[in-house]
Structure formats: structure tokens, C-alpha cells
Scaffold this motif. Sequence first.
Motif, PDB file in Angstrom:
ATOM      1  N   ALA A 198       1.592  11.789   1.212  1.00 59.13           N
ATOM      2  CA  ALA A 198       2.275  11.277   0.020  1.00 59.13           C
ATOM      3  C   ALA A 198       2.996   9.961   0.269  1.00 59.13           C
ATOM      4  O   ALA A 198       3.822   9.542  -0.532  1.00 59.13           O
ATOM      5  N   LEU A 199       2.684   9.299   1.367  1.00 57.62           N
ATOM      6  CA  LEU A 199       3.400   8.081   1.724  1.00 57.62           C
ATOM      7  C   LEU A 199       3.315   7.021   0.621  1.00 57.62           C
ATOM      8  O   LEU A 199       4.288   6.345   0.314  1.00 57.62           O
ATOM      9  N   GLY A 200       2.150   6.881   0.022  1.00 57.07           N
ATOM     10  CA  GLY A 200       1.979   5.898  -1.044  1.00 57.07           C
ATOM     11  C   GLY A 200       2.870   6.147  -2.237  1.00 57.07           C
ATOM     12  O   GLY A 200       3.339   5.208  -2.880  1.00 57.07           O
ATOM     13  N   PHE A 201       3.124   7.425  -2.543  1.00 56.51           N
ATOM     14  CA  PHE A 201       4.013   7.746  -3.658  1.00 56.51           C
ATOM     15  C   PHE A 201       5.460   7.387  -3.320  1.00 56.51           C
ATOM     16  O   PHE A 201       6.199   6.883  -4.166  1.00 56.51           O
ATOM     17  N   HIS A 202       5.883   7.664  -2.100  1.00 60.71           N
ATOM     18  CA  HIS A 202       7.247   7.331  -1.692  1.00 60.71           C
ATOM     19  C   HIS A 202       7.509   5.834  -1.834  1.00 60.71           C
ATOM     20  O   HIS A 202       8.589   5.429  -2.254  1.00 60.71           O
ATOM     21  N   PHE A 242      -3.497  -3.727   6.014  1.00 60.47           N
ATOM     22  CA  PHE A 242      -2.131  -3.401   5.597  1.00 60.47           C
ATOM     23  C   PHE A 242      -1.732  -4.229   4.386  1.00 60.47           C
ATOM     24  O   PHE A 242      -2.103  -5.399   4.264  1.00 60.47           O
ATOM     25  N   VAL A 243      -0.945  -3.630   3.508  1.00 61.62           N
ATOM     26  CA  VAL A 243      -0.387  -4.345   2.365  1.00 61.62           C
ATOM     27  C   VAL A 243       1.097  -4.573   2.598  1.00 61.62           C
ATOM     28  O   VAL A 243       1.812  -3.674   3.057  1.00 61.62           O
ATOM     29  N   GLN A 244       1.557  -5.793   2.335  1.00 63.30           N
ATOM     30  CA  GLN A 244       2.975  -6.103   2.511  1.00 63.30           C
ATOM     31  C   GLN A 244       3.758  -5.591   1.323  1.00 63.30           C
ATOM     32  O   GLN A 244       3.343  -5.716   0.176  1.00 63.30           O
ATOM     33  N   ILE A 245       4.907  -4.978   1.599  1.00 63.21           N
ATOM     34  CA  ILE A 245       5.753  -4.430   0.540  1.00 63.21           C
ATOM     35  C   ILE A 245       6.541  -5.557  -0.116  1.00 63.21           C
ATOM     36  O   ILE A 245       7.181  -6.371   0.561  1.00 63.21           O
ATOM     37  N   ASP A 246       6.499  -5.607  -1.439  1.00 65.43           N
ATOM     38  CA  ASP A 246       7.237  -6.620  -2.177  1.00 65.43           C
ATOM     39  C   ASP A 246       8.731  -6.525  -1.871  1.00 65.43           C
ATOM     40  O   ASP A 246       9.296  -5.430  -1.783  1.00 65.43           O
ATOM     41  N   ASN A 247       9.359  -7.667  -1.702  1.00 66.69           N
ATOM     42  CA  ASN A 247      10.808  -7.781  -1.475  1.00 66.69           C
ATOM     43  C   ASN A 247      11.251  -7.258  -0.109  1.00 66.69           C
ATOM     44  O   ASN A 247      12.441  -7.109   0.137  1.00 66.69           O
ATOM     45  N   LEU A 248      10.274  -6.959   0.763  1.00 66.14           N
ATOM     46  CA  LEU A 248      10.628  -6.572   2.125  1.00 66.14           C
ATOM     47  C   LEU A 248       9.518  -7.088   3.050  1.00 66.14           C
ATOM     48  O   LEU A 248       8.614  -6.355   3.437  1.00 66.14           O
ATOM     49  N   PRO A 249       9.579  -8.379   3.412  1.00 66.89           N
ATOM     50  CA  PRO A 249       8.446  -9.015   4.096  1.00 66.89           C
ATOM     51  C   PRO A 249       8.145  -8.467   5.468  1.00 66.89           C
ATOM     52  O   PRO A 249       7.067  -8.714   6.004  1.00 66.89           O
ATOM     53  N   LEU A 252       7.836  -5.259   6.231  1.00 65.34           N
ATOM     54  CA  LEU A 252       7.205  -3.935   6.155  1.00 65.34           C
ATOM     55  C   LEU A 252       5.809  -4.047   5.562  1.00 65.34           C
ATOM     56  O   LEU A 252       5.626  -4.569   4.460  1.00 65.34           O
ATOM     57  N   ARG A 253       4.828  -3.515   6.315  1.00 65.54           N
ATOM     58  CA  ARG A 253       3.447  -3.469   5.840  1.00 65.54           C
ATOM     59  C   ARG A 253       2.937  -2.029   5.960  1.00 65.54           C
ATOM     60  O   ARG A 253       3.267  -1.333   6.911  1.00 65.54           O
ATOM     61  N   VAL A 254       2.117  -1.636   5.014  1.00 60.31           N
ATOM     62  CA  VAL A 254       1.735  -0.229   4.884  1.00 60.31           C
ATOM     63  C   VAL A 254       0.228  -0.085   4.762  1.00 60.31           C
ATOM     64  O   VAL A 254      -0.440  -0.880   4.090  1.00 60.31           O
ATOM     65  N   LEU A 255      -0.299   0.949   5.424  1.00 60.33           N
ATOM     66  CA  LEU A 255      -1.695   1.356   5.245  1.00 60.33           C
ATOM     67  C   LEU A 255      -1.685   2.762   4.684  1.00 60.33           C
ATOM     68  O   LEU A 255      -1.381   3.725   5.404  1.00 60.33           O
ATOM     69  N   PRO A 256      -1.967   2.939   3.377  1.00 60.72           N
ATOM     70  CA  PRO A 256      -1.970   4.291   2.805  1.00 60.72           C
ATOM     71  C   PRO A 256      -3.126   5.103   3.347  1.00 60.72           C
ATOM     72  O   PRO A 256      -4.054   4.568   3.983  1.00 60.72           O
ATOM     73  N   GLY A 257      -3.064   6.422   3.076  1.00 58.45           N
ATOM     74  CA  GLY A 257      -3.978   7.335   3.740  1.00 58.45           C
ATOM     75  C   GLY A 257      -5.213   7.710   2.976  1.00 58.45           C
ATOM     76  O   GLY A 257      -6.150   6.929   2.849  1.00 58.45           O
ATOM     77  N   LEU A 258      -5.213   8.903   2.416  1.00 60.13           N
ATOM     78  CA  LEU A 258      -6.426   9.488   1.869  1.00 60.13           C
ATOM     79  C   LEU A 258      -6.398   9.485   0.354  1.00 60.13           C
ATOM     80  O   LEU A 258      -5.373   9.752  -0.268  1.00 60.13           O
ATOM     81  N   THR A 259      -7.544   9.200  -0.240  1.00 56.27           N
ATOM     82  CA  THR A 259      -7.699   9.348  -1.678  1.00 56.27           C
ATOM     83  C   THR A 259      -8.209  10.737  -2.019  1.00 56.27           C
ATOM     84  O   THR A 259      -8.340  11.091  -3.172  1.00 56.27           O
ATOM     85  N   THR A 260      -8.517  11.519  -0.995  1.00 54.85           N
ATOM     86  CA  THR A 260      -8.975  12.896  -1.173  1.00 54.85           C
ATOM     87  C   THR A 260      -8.487  13.716   0.010  1.00 54.85           C
ATOM     88  O   THR A 260      -8.193  13.185   1.067  1.00 54.85           O
ATOM     89  N   ASP A 261      -8.389  15.010  -0.171  1.00 56.36           N
ATOM     90  CA  ASP A 261      -8.006  15.856   0.959  1.00 56.36           C
ATOM     91  C   ASP A 261      -9.235  16.464   1.641  1.00 56.36           C
ATOM     92  O   ASP A 261      -9.126  17.395   2.413  1.00 56.36           O
TER      93      ASP A 261
END
Length: 457
Positions: A184-188, A226-233, A235-244
Motif C-alpha cells: 500500500a506504499l503508493g496509497f500512503h 523512480f518517481v520524485q515526490i512533489d515538494n520533496l526533491p 525522496l524518490r519512490v518505486l511503487p510495487g504491484l498492480t496485482t497481488d
Amino acid sequence: MEVLLIGAGQVTSRLNMTLVQHGHTISAQLPNLTPQMLNGFDARALIVVSPECSIAIDTLVYAAEKGRYILVVAGGSDAVTAWANSVNIPSYAYPPSEIDVHNLLDELRRVESGTVATDDQYRRAVLGSEMAARLQSGMAIRKIAVTSPKGGTGKTTIAVNMAVAMALCGISTYLVDADANAGALGFHLRLDRTNDTLINLLKREISAKSRVMSGIASTAALLPSFVQIDNLPSLRVLPGLTTDNLADPVFSEESGIQRIGEVIQGLYNVGPSSNGVTIMDVGINPAHPLHSAALREAESIVIVIKPEVPDLAETLRWVRSIMSEVTRFAGKDAAHEFVSTRVKICYNQVYDDTFKKAHNTLRDSMKSEGIDFDIVPNGIIPFVDPKLATDAVNSDYREHILIWRAKKERPEELRAFAEALISFTAHFVPTITEAAKRVGIIQFDEGKRKRRTWFGF
């Protein structure tokens, strides 16, 4: 590229024309700038002609925090010039020569192409050059896995808040959702855009006919995922799974499992290659090929549990399972060393000191199972006000993530949480406590405390 130009004189106006001639878009040309005004523009770069404008240093720091890349056309010895020189902000003479203008345009091209790291400027702007250098040189552990023996312990909450805390303190932080159960990292983080996902990356690499990923080359190839988080240069994130569903046969083949390990190793190396940190949010089953690789390649493994009997039982099962997994690869002695030196226990949602009894129960159970090394609590994160905890996940604002909100709003209800989280994060970056005070995440102002918390903060 979109540029915000600050200045009202002839030099600024000539620079405006030059920028437009070279294909840049001017968001606005303003004689002064405040944080409120900055929020009205999406410009990636901010050019300040300091003798022809009025701008506070705090506004420039705020612009760096928002990920704007700052360039200064400097006066002889004004405050903006002195600040730019002290934190190594690119600066050019006033009035700029033809060579100065050429160099400024070249710097903008580098920013536009992504070859300039805005997080480096952010780090120096918010911390100062000296503190920024000490922070980067003082990192003890750069590859961190955050996992849990069962669901519902707050594993992802701890992973996200640790990553945001490091990033707010100027550390180049790469956060990976490596939970094979559809994390659920992408939701957070309220991700509304992605460059890639871990599942797609794995499928591409596993199905590739030739191996192109190795060493430094693999790290460079993985950075764009990785995608850079807006307003926090920082921090970059790689989200996980689109399916379980990871039941694709390619994931169970020996060659596929080996490639998973190579990709995970490459992702872990992204942080250190940028003089930063990689944090992986890892699922609860250590035997899963994805989780096994993420745990095996980590320098430190954070186990997040609540001080409750079900969590203790599952933690004991997890330790047995991970030791069995490592024993299979490297033998029993290596398994004991692996767990005893890398595992850090983080108790979450703690009400009071009853966690001590819970931890003693865990330790006694491990001894009775023949696990002959001691395990100590390394982090004790207090229970958070339910309204703030709910907002951290469900509100529309990413800045409601607990540690981010502690910095931005400084509510008394988050003081103990922020201090405990920073204290735990200091296991990996010992200098982060000083950096956290510098950027305002924690404050040691005893006069404003309503009460002293049980764990001594």
C-alpha cells in the motif's frame, strides 16, 4: 523549461528576452517574492537577480524545499549573494557577461535534462554546506529492509515515515515497495503518477533474453524507474504491484529467481550510488523469492511489531523462517550471524512500558526454541492520536504523513512520535538527530512540554 524570474531592472528584462529566445517559458517576472506567491507557480527553476529585487533568505530556502532549482545573478556583497556562496548555489556576476549568460543557460539545460540533482541543492539550502557534508559522511547503513511477521503492525507506516524523515533532513532517499502481497506504499504517498512499478520492472528483466544489468550499469538503468515526490526533491519512490498475483511461471523458474535477486541488488545500490539510502518495504513471507532477495541483500532488517501476543508468536515464527532460509543458502552459523547482526526490532503503537513484558516473553520464547542469541528492542514508537493517524493515510494531503505533519504543523500530539522515530532512524544515520532539529522536525524545548513521556523524551 518554465522559469520564474525575480527582478525589476534592465538586467532582469534583458535576461527575460534571452531566456525566451532560447526556448524557455517565463512564468512571471516579479520584483519580489514570498512563499505564498511561489505556491502560485509551477516553475522548475527560480532565477534571482539580487540587486534588482527584494527577497528573503527564508523564501529561498522554502523554494529549495519545494524542489525549485535556484540560480542567482549576484550583487557585490548583499545578503542573497552571501547566502548563495555559503551553500554553493550557482551564481553569476552582476551584470552578467556573455560568458555568464552562456553558463547560466547551460545550467538550465542540465536541470531540464535531469542531470542536475535538485536534492543536493535542497540539502545544502536547508542544512548549510557544513551540516550537509557531515550528514552524508555519517551514514552507517544505506540498504534497509522494513518488514513484519504479520499484517496490521504498521510496517508500511514506519517505512514511509522513515523515508520521509530522511528526505526532509536532506538525505537522498529511494523508497521501494517490495511487498509481493500488493503493498500500500503508493496509497500512503498519494502517488498520482509513476515512472514504473516493481512488478513491471521484474517481468521485463526476467523475460529478457540477454542479461544487460550488472554493477554500475544496472544502477544507472534503474534510476529512471523512480518517481520524485512533489515538494520533496530528496525522496524518490518505486511503487510495487498492480496485482497481488505473482503466479506467473517465470517467477518460479531458477533463472527468474536469480534475476529477481539481481534486480533487487541493483535497486539497493541506487541509494548508495547517489550518496543516499534505499529503503524497501518488504512483505511478511520471508520465503517468497521477492522477499527473500530483499532481505538477503539488506544491510539492516527492521521488524515492525506491536507488543501483543499474536505479534510475538509471529515474530518467533518469522525468525525461525528467515534462519531456515539463510541456512539453506549459507549454513547455520551464517544464519545466526545474519539475524543477530542485521535485525532491529521496532515496537510500534506502544501505549506504555508494558512492551517490556512483551519483549521479555519474546526473548524467553526464542531461548526455549534454541535460538541462542539475545535480541533487544531498538525502536519504541508511541501510539498516535487516532485522528492524526487516520489523516496520515486517508486525507487528500500527502503532507499529513505523520513525520511530515510534525515538521509542518508541529502539533504537540506528534512530538513524542517524531522524537521516537528520529531516535530509531539514528541507528542508520547517526547525524540525523542534529539534522532533524535543524529542519524543525523535532525541537527540544522543555518549556513547551505538557508532560514528560514514559520513555524519557
